[in-house]
Design a protein around this motif. Structure first.
Motif, PDB file in Angstrom:
ATOM      1  N   ARG A 100       9.118   2.222   3.028  1.00 22.45           N
ATOM      2  CA  ARG A 100       9.861   3.240   2.276  1.00 22.45           C
ATOM      3  C   ARG A 100       9.251   4.598   2.599  1.00 22.45           C
ATOM      4  N   ILE A 101      10.081   5.496   3.117  1.00 22.65           N
ATOM      5  CA  ILE A 101       9.572   6.836   3.467  1.00 22.65           C
ATOM      6  C   ILE A 101      10.096   7.849   2.460  1.00 22.65           C
ATOM      7  N   GLY A 102       9.194   8.508   1.763  1.00 23.28           N
ATOM      8  CA  GLY A 102       9.563   9.643   0.911  1.00 23.28           C
ATOM      9  C   GLY A 102       9.364  10.882   1.765  1.00 23.28           C
ATOM     10  N   LYS A 103      10.480  11.438   2.263  1.00 24.07           N
ATOM     11  CA  LYS A 103      10.387  12.500   3.275  1.00 24.07           C
ATOM     12  C   LYS A 103      10.237  13.863   2.618  1.00 24.07           C
ATOM     13  N   ARG A 104       9.152  14.566   2.924  1.00 20.51           N
ATOM     14  CA  ARG A 104       8.993  15.950   2.449  1.00 20.51           C
ATOM     15  C   ARG A 104       8.804  16.900   3.627  1.00 20.51           C
ATOM     16  N   ILE A 105       8.233  16.370   4.720  1.00 20.85           N
ATOM     17  CA  ILE A 105       7.962  17.233   5.883  1.00 20.85           C
ATOM     18  C   ILE A 105       9.302  17.539   6.562  1.00 20.85           C
ATOM     19  N   PRO A 106       9.640  18.828   6.730  1.00 18.60           N
ATOM     20  CA  PRO A 106      10.889  19.141   7.427  1.00 18.60           C
ATOM     21  C   PRO A 106      10.903  18.480   8.820  1.00 18.60           C
ATOM     22  N   VAL A 107      12.101  18.055   9.246  1.00 20.02           N
ATOM     23  CA  VAL A 107      12.236  17.293  10.500  1.00 20.02           C
ATOM     24  C   VAL A 107      12.336  18.235  11.708  1.00 20.02           C
TER      25      VAL A 107
ATOM     26  N   VAL B 188       0.850  -1.185   0.000  1.00 14.81           N
ATOM     27  CA  VAL B 188       0.000   0.000   0.000  1.00 14.81           C
ATOM     28  C   VAL B 188       0.895   1.247   0.000  1.00 14.81           C
ATOM     29  N   VAL B 189       0.436   2.309  -0.647  1.00 13.87           N
ATOM     30  CA  VAL B 189       1.155   3.588  -0.613  1.00 13.87           C
ATOM     31  C   VAL B 189       0.209   4.623  -0.016  1.00 13.87           C
ATOM     32  N   LEU B 190       0.681   5.319   1.004  1.00 12.12           N
ATOM     33  CA  LEU B 190      -0.195   6.256   1.712  1.00 12.12           C
ATOM     34  C   LEU B 190       0.478   7.615   1.886  1.00 12.12           C
ATOM     35  N   LEU B 191      -0.347   8.646   1.996  1.00  8.77           N
ATOM     36  CA  LEU B 191       0.159   9.964   2.378  1.00  8.77           C
ATOM     37  C   LEU B 191       0.247  10.022   3.904  1.00  8.77           C
ATOM     38  N   ALA B 192       1.402  10.436   4.410  1.00 12.94           N
ATOM     39  CA  ALA B 192       1.536  10.736   5.844  1.00 12.94           C
ATOM     40  C   ALA B 192       1.492  12.261   5.945  1.00 12.94           C
TER      41      ALA B 192
ATOM     42  N   ASP C 259       4.632  13.350   3.769  1.00 15.77           N
ATOM     43  CA  ASP C 259       5.537  12.284   3.339  1.00 15.77           C
ATOM     44  C   ASP C 259       4.721  11.210   2.626  1.00 15.77           C
ATOM     45  N   THR C 260       5.406  10.371   1.853  1.00 16.32           N
ATOM     46  CA  THR C 260       4.706   9.177   1.359  1.00 16.32           C
ATOM     47  C   THR C 260       5.284   7.964   2.080  1.00 16.32           C
ATOM     48  N   ILE C 261       4.392   7.059   2.409  1.00 13.79           N
ATOM     49  CA  ILE C 261       4.795   5.818   3.095  1.00 13.79           C
ATOM     50  C   ILE C 261       4.377   4.655   2.209  1.00 13.79           C
TER      51      ILE C 261
ATOM     52  N   VAL D 182       1.984   4.248   9.323  1.00 16.89           N
ATOM     53  CA  VAL D 182       2.400   2.837   9.279  1.00 16.89           C
ATOM     54  C   VAL D 182       1.360   1.973  10.014  1.00 16.89           C
ATOM     55  N   LEU D 183       0.909   2.439  11.174  1.00 13.19           N
ATOM     56  CA  LEU D 183      -0.108   1.667  11.920  1.00 13.19           C
ATOM     57  C   LEU D 183      -1.388   1.531  11.095  1.00 13.19           C
ATOM     58  N   ARG D 184      -1.821   2.652  10.516  1.00 11.17           N
ATOM     59  CA  ARG D 184      -3.053   2.667   9.719  1.00 11.17           C
ATOM     60  C   ARG D 184      -2.902   1.754   8.497  1.00 11.17           C
ATOM     61  N   GLY D 185      -1.746   1.833   7.854  1.00 11.99           N
ATOM     62  CA  GLY D 185      -1.507   1.041   6.640  1.00 11.99           C
ATOM     63  C   GLY D 185      -1.444  -0.440   6.948  1.00 11.99           C
ATOM     64  N   LEU D 186      -0.716  -0.814   7.994  1.00 12.57           N
ATOM     65  CA  LEU D 186      -0.623  -2.240   8.339  1.00 12.57           C
ATOM     66  C   LEU D 186      -1.996  -2.764   8.736  1.00 12.57           C
ATOM     67  N   ASN D 187      -2.736  -1.947   9.468  1.00 16.88           N
ATOM     68  CA  ASN D 187      -4.077  -2.405   9.885  1.00 16.88           C
ATOM     69  C   ASN D 187      -4.956  -2.661   8.660  1.00 16.88           C
ATOM     70  N   SER D 188      -4.811  -1.809   7.630  1.00 15.74           N
ATOM     71  CA  SER D 188      -5.634  -2.045   6.434  1.00 15.74           C
ATOM     72  C   SER D 188      -5.138  -3.283   5.673  1.00 15.74           C
ATOM     73  N   LEU D 189      -3.835  -3.537   5.690  1.00 15.75           N
ATOM     74  CA  LEU D 189      -3.319  -4.730   5.008  1.00 15.75           C
ATOM     75  C   LEU D 189      -3.756  -6.016   5.718  1.00 15.75           C
ATOM     76  N   PHE D 190      -4.080  -5.895   7.001  1.00 15.36           N
ATOM     77  CA  PHE D 190      -4.562  -7.062   7.748  1.00 15.36           C
ATOM     78  C   PHE D 190      -6.051  -6.934   8.064  1.00 15.36           C
ATOM     79  N   ASP D 191      -6.792  -6.398   7.096  1.00  9.95           N
ATOM     80  CA  ASP D 191      -8.268  -6.363   7.150  1.00  9.95           C
ATOM     81  C   ASP D 191      -8.818  -5.787   8.449  1.00  9.95           C
ATOM     82  N   SER D 192      -8.277  -4.642   8.849  1.00  6.98           N
ATOM     83  CA  SER D 192      -8.739  -3.935  10.054  1.00  6.98           C
ATOM     84  C   SER D 192      -8.800  -4.859  11.269  1.00  6.98           C
ATOM     85  N   GLU D 193      -7.678  -5.475  11.536  1.00  7.18           N
ATOM     86  CA  GLU D 193      -7.609  -6.372  12.710  1.00  7.18           C
ATOM     87  C   GLU D 193      -7.923  -5.619  14.003  1.00  7.18           C
ATOM     88  N   PHE D 194      -7.450  -4.376  14.092  1.00  8.15           N
ATOM     89  CA  PHE D 194      -7.659  -3.608  15.326  1.00  8.15           C
ATOM     90  C   PHE D 194      -8.714  -2.530  15.117  1.00  8.15           C
TER      91      PHE D 194
END
Ligand code: ATP
Length: 307
Positions: free
Chosen positions: A97-104, A10-14, A46-48, A118-130
């Motif tokens: 993979r983090i595409g960093k755009r937000i200044p640190v 999955v590719v997501l906007l952070a 950022d993109t995750i 990452v939490l949101r993305g993994l949860n969606s990859l595992f069919d909203s386990e949590f």
């Protein structure tokens, strides 16, 4: 173990966030601070990219070499936390993979956003386990701002350390011009220098919401943390003045800074004028300048416009 024929990646906007309002009420015994804040996600961030692995390993690649690409990266910590709690993900790992755009360390919540995403993305990859609340509890252990980046809401009023959230409508009708002066500020240092005690300061949230409970008014925006950061870096006050002179209705520091933003009303400033102002700010302050909008629902490009 998950079925790898489905939804492996999955590719997501952070998204970055700004604090439209921030009031610190007291220092707590655990070192955290009780606060009241209005947080707004932006359509810039950022993109995750997450790609599941079958070997149980976490691997991380970040486009910004100044950030750690190991377990100390908040995105990695989030993946570890997820797999520790997950039954469906047992035995799995992930390439991040983090595409960093937000200044640190800029007050824009970059690390928290990466972790929450990452939490949101993994949860969606595992069919909203949590559930939302289970994921928020996991997020809170990673940082006070992380729960905001786990939930779908684009704007919230928040209390506690930031984890008690009330969704509010996204800011409409404004361009957000962000000026980052190019140095980082430690959130911890700012809070340590606030000089607050355990005595509870009066709540501002109630009066702030009095007239229009669901759409707080822009007239009363403030950030208690400006007192510390602006005292140390007077140039931030000059950026604020310049934004106001250029037509911003509000100019404020975000979070613990040092990024300062201006809200420019669409009714009085055209897109072309906005770009001219951004170029002028960049020329004057010579640092990172972005024009963004409040995120509102649909998945944005995440790029904003950099100057
Ligand atoms: P906050 O307002 O949540 O305190 P911030 O925007 O001021 O955050 P961040 O960009 O989140 O600051 O960075 C804070 C610290 O976190 C930095 O010192 C950085 O080294 C560390 N960090 C760890 N992982 C990340 C990440 N994925 N992105 C950015 N910073 C990270």
């Amino acid at each position: 173990m998950t079925d790898f024929n489905h939804h492996r990646a999955v590719v997501l906007l952070a998204p970055a966030k700004i604090n439209l309002f921030l009031h610190v009420r007291r220092k707590r015994a655990d070192g955290y601070h009780d606060l009241e804040t209005w947080m707004q996600k932006l359509d810039f961030g950022d993109t995750i990219e997450l790609c599941l692995r079958k070997d149980g390993l976490v691997r991380l690649d970040c486009s910004d070499p100044s950030l750690p690409a190991d377990r100390s990266n908040l995105a990695w910590k989030a993946a570890d936390a997820f797999f520790f709690a997950s039954r469906r993900g047992k035995g799995c790992g992930v390439d991040i993979r983090i595409g960093k755009r937000i200044p640190v360390a800029a007050g824009l919540g970059g690390g928290s956003s990466d972790a929450g995403t990452v939490l949101r993305g993994l949860n969606s990859l595992f069919d909203s386990e949590f559930s939302r609340s289970e994921l928020c509890a996991m997020a809170l252990r990673l940082g006070a701002d992380v729960p905001f980046f786990v939930v779908e809401d684009d704007a919230v009023l928040a209390e506690g350390v930031g984890e008690v959230m009330y969704p509010v409508p996204s800011l409409k009708g404004y361009s957000v011009l962000l000026v980052n002066p190019g140095f980082s500020v430690s959130t911890r240092w700012v809070y340590e220098n606030l000089g607050l005690t355990s005595t509870l300061k009066e709540s501002k949230l109630a009066s702030f919401r009095k007239d229009a409970p669901d759409t707080p008014s822009l007239g009363t925006l403030s950030n208690d943390l400006e007192r510390v950061t602006l005292a140390q870096y007077p140039e931030l006050a000059s950026i604020k003045e310049n934004l106001l002179e250029a037509g911003a209705e509000v100019a404020l520091m975000s979070g613990s800074g040092p990024t300062v933003y201006g809200l420019f009303p669409d009714v009085s400033i055209s897109t072309a004028e906005m770009q001219t102002i951004a170029v002028r700010m960049k020329r004057k302050f010579g640092k990172m300048v972005f024009v963004a909008r409040a995120k509102s629902g649909a998945s944005p490009s995440g790029k904003g416009t950099g100057f």
